[in-house]
Design a protein around this motif. Structure first.
Motif, PDB file in Angstrom:
ATOM      1  N   MET A  53      16.189  -1.306 -11.903  1.00 31.34           N
ATOM      2  CA  MET A  53      15.060  -2.214 -12.137  1.00 31.34           C
ATOM      3  C   MET A  53      13.928  -1.866 -11.169  1.00 31.34           C
ATOM      4  SD  MET A  53      15.861  -4.260 -14.587  1.00 31.34           S
ATOM      5  CE  MET A  53      14.720  -5.610 -14.426  1.00 31.34           C
ATOM      6  N   THR A  54      12.695  -1.859 -11.682  1.00 27.02           N
ATOM      7  CA  THR A  54      11.549  -1.534 -10.823  1.00 27.02           C
ATOM      8  C   THR A  54      10.704  -2.765 -10.512  1.00 27.02           C
ATOM      9  OG1 THR A  54      10.228  -0.960 -12.753  1.00 27.02           O
ATOM     10  CG2 THR A  54      11.363   0.844 -11.625  1.00 27.02           C
ATOM     11  N   ASN A  55      11.127  -3.956 -10.967  1.00 22.28           N
ATOM     12  CA  ASN A  55      10.333  -5.157 -10.737  1.00 22.28           C
ATOM     13  C   ASN A  55      10.026  -5.405  -9.277  1.00 22.28           C
ATOM     14  OD1 ASN A  55       9.955  -5.760 -13.367  1.00 22.28           O
ATOM     15  ND2 ASN A  55      11.415  -7.442 -13.461  1.00 22.28           N
ATOM     16  N   ASN A  56      10.988  -5.102  -8.390  1.00 24.09           N
ATOM     17  CA  ASN A  56      10.746  -5.337  -6.973  1.00 24.09           C
ATOM     18  C   ASN A  56       9.731  -4.345  -6.403  1.00 24.09           C
ATOM     19  OD1 ASN A  56      12.544  -3.217  -7.213  1.00 24.09           O
ATOM     20  ND2 ASN A  56      13.626  -3.707  -5.328  1.00 24.09           N
ATOM     21  N   LEU A  57       9.415  -3.280  -7.131  1.00 26.08           N
ATOM     22  CA  LEU A  57       8.401  -2.329  -6.697  1.00 26.08           C
ATOM     23  C   LEU A  57       7.064  -2.575  -7.384  1.00 26.08           C
ATOM     24  CD1 LEU A  57      10.444   1.006  -6.661  1.00 26.08           C
ATOM     25  CD2 LEU A  57       9.916  -0.502  -4.747  1.00 26.08           C
ATOM     26  N   ALA A  58       7.048  -3.503  -8.323  1.00 28.66           N
ATOM     27  CA  ALA A  58       5.830  -3.747  -9.092  1.00 28.66           C
ATOM     28  C   ALA A  58       4.976  -4.825  -8.442  1.00 28.66           C
ATOM     29  CB  ALA A  58       6.179  -4.153 -10.516  1.00 28.66           C
ATOM     30  N   VAL A  59       3.676  -4.631  -8.529  1.00 29.07           N
ATOM     31  CA  VAL A  59       2.720  -5.654  -8.145  1.00 29.07           C
ATOM     32  C   VAL A  59       2.270  -6.324  -9.436  1.00 29.07           C
ATOM     33  CG1 VAL A  59       0.419  -6.081  -7.190  1.00 29.07           C
ATOM     34  CG2 VAL A  59       1.932  -4.431  -6.093  1.00 29.07           C
ATOM     35  N   ARG A  60       2.314  -7.629  -9.457  1.00 29.65           N
ATOM     36  CA  ARG A  60       1.809  -8.383 -10.611  1.00 29.65           C
ATOM     37  C   ARG A  60       0.313  -8.579 -10.388  1.00 29.65           C
ATOM     38  NH1 ARG A  60       3.043 -14.622 -12.011  1.00 29.65           N
ATOM     39  NH2 ARG A  60       2.183 -14.625 -14.117  1.00 29.65           N
TER      40      ARG A  60
ATOM     41  N   VAL B 141       3.412  -0.388 -10.609  1.00 28.23           N
ATOM     42  CA  VAL B 141       4.504  -0.010  -9.709  1.00 28.23           C
ATOM     43  C   VAL B 141       3.939   0.749  -8.511  1.00 28.23           C
ATOM     44  CG1 VAL B 141       6.639   1.316  -9.472  1.00 28.23           C
ATOM     45  CG2 VAL B 141       6.192   0.035 -11.570  1.00 28.23           C
ATOM     46  N   LEU B 142       4.309   0.298  -7.319  1.00 27.41           N
ATOM     47  CA  LEU B 142       3.887   0.949  -6.073  1.00 27.41           C
ATOM     48  C   LEU B 142       5.107   1.483  -5.346  1.00 27.41           C
ATOM     49  CD1 LEU B 142       1.328  -1.552  -4.478  1.00 27.41           C
ATOM     50  CD2 LEU B 142       0.845   0.475  -5.844  1.00 27.41           C
ATOM     51  N   ALA B 143       4.968   2.651  -4.794  1.00 25.05           N
ATOM     52  CA  ALA B 143       6.051   3.221  -3.986  1.00 25.05           C
ATOM     53  C   ALA B 143       5.963   2.739  -2.537  1.00 25.05           C
ATOM     54  CB  ALA B 143       5.995   4.742  -4.025  1.00 25.05           C
ATOM     55  N   SER B 144       4.739   2.380  -2.111  1.00 27.35           N
ATOM     56  CA  SER B 144       4.532   1.932  -0.732  1.00 27.35           C
ATOM     57  C   SER B 144       3.304   1.025  -0.684  1.00 27.35           C
ATOM     58  CB  SER B 144       4.341   3.145   0.189  1.00 27.35           C
ATOM     59  OG  SER B 144       3.221   3.891  -0.239  1.00 27.35           O
ATOM     60  N   PRO B 145       3.124   0.283   0.406  1.00 25.94           N
ATOM     61  CA  PRO B 145       1.975  -0.611   0.528  1.00 25.94           C
ATOM     62  C   PRO B 145       0.646   0.155   0.513  1.00 25.94           C
ATOM     63  CG  PRO B 145       3.632  -1.132   2.178  1.00 25.94           C
ATOM     64  CD  PRO B 145       4.035   0.169   1.551  1.00 25.94           C
ATOM     65  N   ILE B 146      -0.366  -0.436  -0.136  1.00 29.26           N
ATOM     66  CA  ILE B 146      -1.728   0.117  -0.145  1.00 29.26           C
ATOM     67  C   ILE B 146      -2.714  -1.045  -0.052  1.00 29.26           C
ATOM     68  CG2 ILE B 146      -1.117   2.193  -1.454  1.00 29.26           C
ATOM     69  CD1 ILE B 146      -2.323   0.897  -3.935  1.00 29.26           C
ATOM     70  N   SER B 147      -3.956  -0.739   0.220  1.00 32.46           N
ATOM     71  CA  SER B 147      -4.957  -1.803   0.288  1.00 32.46           C
ATOM     72  C   SER B 147      -5.304  -2.288  -1.116  1.00 32.46           C
ATOM     73  CB  SER B 147      -6.220  -1.309   0.994  1.00 32.46           C
ATOM     74  OG  SER B 147      -6.949  -0.432   0.159  1.00 32.46           O
TER      75      SER B 147
ATOM     76  N   ASP C 170      -9.649  -5.011   1.870  1.00 28.52           N
ATOM     77  CA  ASP C 170      -8.938  -4.146   2.819  1.00 28.52           C
ATOM     78  C   ASP C 170      -7.540  -4.666   3.149  1.00 28.52           C
ATOM     79  OD1 ASP C 170     -11.115  -2.334   3.030  1.00 28.52           O
ATOM     80  OD2 ASP C 170     -12.110  -3.732   4.385  1.00 28.52           O
ATOM     81  N   ALA C 171      -7.191  -5.842   2.634  1.00 29.85           N
ATOM     82  CA  ALA C 171      -5.862  -6.400   2.889  1.00 29.85           C
ATOM     83  C   ALA C 171      -4.803  -5.546   2.205  1.00 29.85           C
ATOM     84  CB  ALA C 171      -5.797  -7.831   2.381  1.00 29.85           C
ATOM     85  N   VAL C 172      -3.619  -5.538   2.779  1.00 27.11           N
ATOM     86  CA  VAL C 172      -2.534  -4.696   2.279  1.00 27.11           C
ATOM     87  C   VAL C 172      -1.733  -5.420   1.196  1.00 27.11           C
ATOM     88  CG1 VAL C 172      -0.415  -3.468   2.925  1.00 27.11           C
ATOM     89  CG2 VAL C 172      -2.395  -3.446   4.454  1.00 27.11           C
ATOM     90  N   VAL C 173      -1.503  -4.701   0.114  1.00 27.59           N
ATOM     91  CA  VAL C 173      -0.672  -5.182  -0.984  1.00 27.59           C
ATOM     92  C   VAL C 173       0.655  -4.436  -0.914  1.00 27.59           C
ATOM     93  CG1 VAL C 173      -0.487  -5.437  -3.484  1.00 27.59           C
ATOM     94  CG2 VAL C 173      -2.739  -5.547  -2.392  1.00 27.59           C
ATOM     95  N   HIS C 174       1.736  -5.191  -0.904  1.00 28.31           N
ATOM     96  CA  HIS C 174       3.077  -4.591  -0.840  1.00 28.31           C
ATOM     97  C   HIS C 174       3.746  -4.651  -2.214  1.00 28.31           C
ATOM     98  CE1 HIS C 174       2.304  -5.763   3.366  1.00 28.31           C
ATOM     99  NE2 HIS C 174       3.053  -4.714   3.650  1.00 28.31           N
TER     100      HIS C 174
END
Length: 85
Positions: A3-10, A29-35, A72-76
């Motif tokens: 499941m990739t839901n925990n890696l997805a940003v809604r 889907v994000l592999a790592s945090p980004i702004s 500029d805030a970080v999205v995880h």
């Protein structure tokens, strides 16, 4: 299957952003945090509608997990990002 839901940003869209993009939300889907700004730059590449909606970032506000934030805030991975004018 993993499941990739925990890696997805809604990603939620409001007001004229919703109208221009033609949908209320999507999952990215994000592999790592980004702004938030970097995530919007990824969204711009999704479609011409996204590009039109985000051609000027000045009037766009963001909230991460229902708290107002800056571009500029970080999205995880797993977060919710709301975009509105």
């Amino acid at each position: 299957m993993m499941m990739t839901n925990n890696l997805a940003v809604r990603v939620l869209y409001f007001a004229w952003l919703r109208e221009k993009i033609g949908q209320t939300e999507e999952q990215i889907v994000l592999a790592s945090p980004i702004s938030a700004r970097e995530l919007v730059n990824l969204l711009i590449k999704q479609s011409p509608a996204h590009q039109a909606a985000f051609c000027d970032l000045e009037p766009i506000r963001v909230a991460i997990n229902q708290k107002l934030a800056s571009m500029d805030a970080v999205v995880h991975p797993g977060d919710e990002l709301a975009l509105f004018p």
